[in-house]
Scaffold this motif. Structure first.
Motif, mmCIF file in Angstrom:
data_model
loop_
_atom_site.group_PDB
_atom_site.id
_atom_site.type_symbol
_atom_site.label_atom_id
_atom_site.label_comp_id
_atom_site.label_asym_id
_atom_site.label_seq_id
_atom_site.Cartn_x
_atom_site.Cartn_y
_atom_site.Cartn_z
ATOM 1 N N GLU A 181 26.330 -17.681 34.147
ATOM 2 C CA GLU A 181 27.425 -17.301 34.374
ATOM 3 C C GLU A 181 27.631 -15.681 34.853
ATOM 4 O O GLU A 181 28.653 -15.555 35.581
ATOM 5 N N ALA A 182 26.638 -14.963 34.571
ATOM 6 C CA ALA A 182 26.968 -13.573 34.733
ATOM 7 C C ALA A 182 25.941 -12.869 35.236
ATOM 8 O O ALA A 182 25.547 -11.378 35.001
ATOM 9 N N ARG A 183 24.689 -13.403 35.573
ATOM 10 C CA ARG A 183 23.493 -12.928 36.208
ATOM 11 C C ARG A 183 23.776 -11.771 37.168
ATOM 12 O O ARG A 183 23.109 -10.723 37.290
ATOM 13 N N GLY A 184 24.773 -11.716 38.034
ATOM 14 C CA GLY A 184 25.181 -10.737 38.766
ATOM 15 C C GLY A 184 26.068 -9.630 38.501
ATOM 16 O O GLY A 184 26.380 -8.785 39.080
ATOM 17 N N GLU A 185 26.581 -9.725 37.366
ATOM 18 C CA GLU A 185 27.418 -8.831 36.573
ATOM 19 C C GLU A 185 26.655 -7.701 36.027
ATOM 20 O O GLU A 185 25.615 -7.965 35.776
ATOM 21 N N PRO A 186 27.547 -6.647 35.792
ATOM 22 C CA PRO A 186 26.821 -5.383 35.148
ATOM 23 C C PRO A 186 26.556 -5.890 33.720
ATOM 24 O O PRO A 186 27.204 -6.859 33.092
ATOM 25 N N TYR A 187 25.570 -5.176 33.143
ATOM 26 C CA TYR A 187 25.006 -5.621 31.687
ATOM 27 C C TYR A 187 25.871 -5.763 30.728
ATOM 28 O O TYR A 187 26.198 -6.601 29.844
ATOM 29 N N ILE A 188 27.080 -4.771 30.680
ATOM 30 C CA ILE A 188 28.297 -4.894 29.559
ATOM 31 C C ILE A 188 28.969 -6.241 29.825
ATOM 32 O O ILE A 188 29.436 -6.767 29.070
ATOM 33 N N GLY A 189 28.997 -6.719 31.251
ATOM 34 C CA GLY A 189 29.726 -8.013 31.496
ATOM 35 C C GLY A 189 29.028 -9.026 31.149
ATOM 36 O O GLY A 189 29.322 -10.202 30.788
ATOM 37 N N GLN A 190 27.572 -8.918 31.111
ATOM 38 C CA GLN A 190 26.710 -10.093 30.633
ATOM 39 C C GLN A 190 26.958 -10.232 29.033
ATOM 40 O O GLN A 190 27.193 -11.431 28.241
ATOM 41 N N VAL A 191 26.874 -9.078 28.356
ATOM 42 C CA VAL A 191 27.202 -9.094 26.859
ATOM 43 C C VAL A 191 28.517 -9.622 26.582
ATOM 44 O O VAL A 191 28.729 -10.509 25.594
ATOM 45 N N ALA A 192 29.484 -9.303 27.416
ATOM 46 C CA ALA A 192 30.942 -9.747 27.136
ATOM 47 C C ALA A 192 31.037 -11.251 27.394
ATOM 48 O O ALA A 192 31.726 -12.102 26.528
ATOM 49 N N GLU A 214 15.973 -11.363 32.847
ATOM 50 C CA GLU A 214 15.591 -10.744 31.756
ATOM 51 C C GLU A 214 16.699 -10.045 30.848
ATOM 52 O O GLU A 214 16.798 -9.833 29.726
ATOM 53 N N SER A 215 17.715 -9.290 31.651
ATOM 54 C CA SER A 215 18.863 -8.584 31.140
ATOM 55 C C SER A 215 19.613 -9.585 30.119
ATOM 56 O O SER A 215 20.317 -8.976 29.254
ATOM 57 N N CYS A 216 19.736 -10.704 30.582
ATOM 58 C CA CYS A 216 20.464 -11.826 29.719
ATOM 59 C C CYS A 216 19.869 -11.939 28.302
ATOM 60 O O CYS A 216 20.724 -12.249 27.505
ATOM 61 N N TYR A 217 18.611 -11.807 28.153
ATOM 62 C CA TYR A 217 18.113 -12.015 27.015
ATOM 63 C C TYR A 217 18.642 -10.816 25.819
ATOM 64 O O TYR A 217 18.930 -11.050 24.838
ATOM 65 N N ARG A 218 18.517 -9.663 26.521
ATOM 66 C CA ARG A 218 18.903 -8.410 25.716
ATOM 67 C C ARG A 218 20.540 -8.644 25.346
ATOM 68 O O ARG A 218 20.918 -8.086 24.451
ATOM 69 N N ALA A 219 21.019 -9.156 26.559
ATOM 70 C CA ALA A 219 22.543 -9.140 26.340
ATOM 71 C C ALA A 219 22.911 -10.209 25.258
ATOM 72 O O ALA A 219 23.791 -9.982 24.464
ATOM 73 N N ALA A 220 22.125 -11.433 25.148
ATOM 74 C CA ALA A 220 22.413 -12.384 23.946
ATOM 75 C C ALA A 220 22.143 -11.774 22.789
ATOM 76 O O ALA A 220 22.755 -11.868 21.763
ATOM 77 N N SER A 221 21.117 -10.931 22.672
ATOM 78 C CA SER A 221 20.746 -10.319 21.494
ATOM 79 C C SER A 221 21.918 -9.085 20.976
ATOM 80 O O SER A 221 22.357 -9.200 19.674
ATOM 81 N N GLU A 222 22.477 -8.463 21.740
ATOM 82 C CA GLU A 222 23.382 -7.715 21.523
ATOM 83 C C GLU A 222 24.750 -8.672 21.020
ATOM 84 O O GLU A 222 25.475 -8.020 19.926
ATOM 85 N N ALA A 223 25.110 -9.554 21.718
ATOM 86 C CA ALA A 223 26.199 -10.405 21.559
ATOM 87 C C ALA A 223 25.982 -11.109 20.150
ATOM 88 O O ALA A 223 27.026 -10.915 19.309
ATOM 89 N N LEU A 224 24.744 -11.659 19.577
ATOM 90 C CA LEU A 224 24.412 -12.111 18.495
ATOM 91 C C LEU A 224 24.682 -11.030 17.387
ATOM 92 O O LEU A 224 24.869 -11.158 16.100
ATOM 93 N N ALA A 225 24.421 -9.719 17.625
ATOM 94 C CA ALA A 225 24.408 -8.666 16.687
ATOM 95 C C ALA A 225 25.855 -8.215 16.423
ATOM 96 O O ALA A 225 25.878 -7.332 15.657
ATOM 97 N N GLY A 226 26.765 -8.940 17.117
ATOM 98 C CA GLY A 226 28.198 -8.592 17.039
ATOM 99 C C GLY A 226 29.007 -7.700 18.068
ATOM 100 O O GLY A 226 29.848 -7.313 17.864
ATOM 101 N N GLN A 227 28.124 -7.330 19.160
ATOM 102 C CA GLN A 227 28.718 -6.555 20.159
ATOM 103 C C GLN A 227 29.955 -7.297 20.963
ATOM 104 O O GLN A 227 29.275 -8.594 21.310
ATOM 105 N N ASP A 228 31.054 -6.876 21.077
ATOM 106 C CA ASP A 228 32.086 -7.708 21.912
ATOM 107 C C ASP A 228 32.729 -6.620 22.572
ATOM 108 O O ASP A 228 34.080 -6.090 22.118
#
Length: 241
Positions: free
Chosen positions: A139-150, A192-206
């Motif tokens: 859904e967001a591979r072309g988005e900025p990293y914060i957008g991927q976390v979002a 690769e960045s989406c794995y990091r984004a998933a980790s951040e989201a799972l850790a509670g970042q919103d």
């Protein structure tokens, strides 16, 4: 005397060798025979199909029932109704619609542990991590990293909301929820960045502040979605409730 003993030993060795050869031949022939009945890349242990019975079939039926694909009895018997429901699920989610619950279909259903073979399967938490990373990438591979976390946060916000399924797999594969699941982008390699984004989201970042929806205003024509109050804009997406 020594010669007779040597001949006897030789006979025993020949018989043993012939027995080993026959065992190997039968095993090979069986594997070739049964391989004809399996889809490419699958093994018998990875499949639940028409005629199968057991706990895994119950999990398949219950999941399909929860998501509105199956209205039959959850009895652990993979019959015609279960096969039809699996085909419908596969068609709706960009999978080969063969009615067989192979590894890819089980993963799409969020079923990652086969009863009796738990040690060889990833834990639920690891499965959630990979599922979340894959939908973020789709859904967001072309988005900025914060957008991927979002985007990951939106998935998790839905899990917690009573109007949506209560698992990550359920949210991702809810019919019509994500275009990327239907159009095949979900099956593309994960950035690769989406794995990091998933980790951040799972850790509670919103970064969205609790959004349940998002859309690209340049691509969305859905009047209901366009009417939602925007909470935040991140990259090309507007996040809303």
């Amino acid at each position: 005397m020594m010669q007779l003993r040597a001949i006897a030993i030789l006979k025993v060795l020949v018989i043993a060798a012939l027995n080993l050869f026959m065992i190997a031949f039968v095993a090979y022939a069986a594997s070739v025979y049964f391989a004809d009945f399996l889809p490419a890349g699958e093994t018998a242990a990875a499949l639940s199909r028409r005629g199968s019975r057991g706990e895994e079939v119950e999990l398949i039926q219950q999941t399909l029932r929860d998501w509105g694909y199956f209205d039959g009895t959850v009895d652990g018997i993979y019959g015609a109704a279960t096969e039809a429901a699996v085909r419908d699920f596969q068609r709706q989610n960009g999978l080969t619609a063969d009615g067989v619950a192979g590894t890819q279909t089980l993963l799409a259903l969020g079923i990652t542990s086969s009863p009796g073979n738990l040690d060889s399967q990833p834990a639920d938490a690891e499965s959630d991590y990979h599922l979340l990373a894959r939908i973020i990438s789709a859904e967001a591979r072309g988005e900025p990293y914060i957008g991927q976390v979002a985007v990951g946060a939106v998935v998790l916000n839905r899990v917690e909301h009573p109007s949506f399924p209560d698992t990550i797999a359920g949210v991702i594969f809810q019919p019509g929820a994500f275009t990327a699941v239907v159009d095949g982008q979900y099956d593309e390699p994960v950035a690769e960045s989406c794995y990091r984004a998933a980790s951040e989201a799972l850790a509670g970042q919103d970064p969205t502040g609790g959004a349940l929806y998002y859309y690209n205003p340049d691509k969305t024509t859905n009047a209901w979605m366009l009417s939602r109050p925007v909470m935040v804009e991140i990259g090309n997406h507007l996040f809303c409730n």
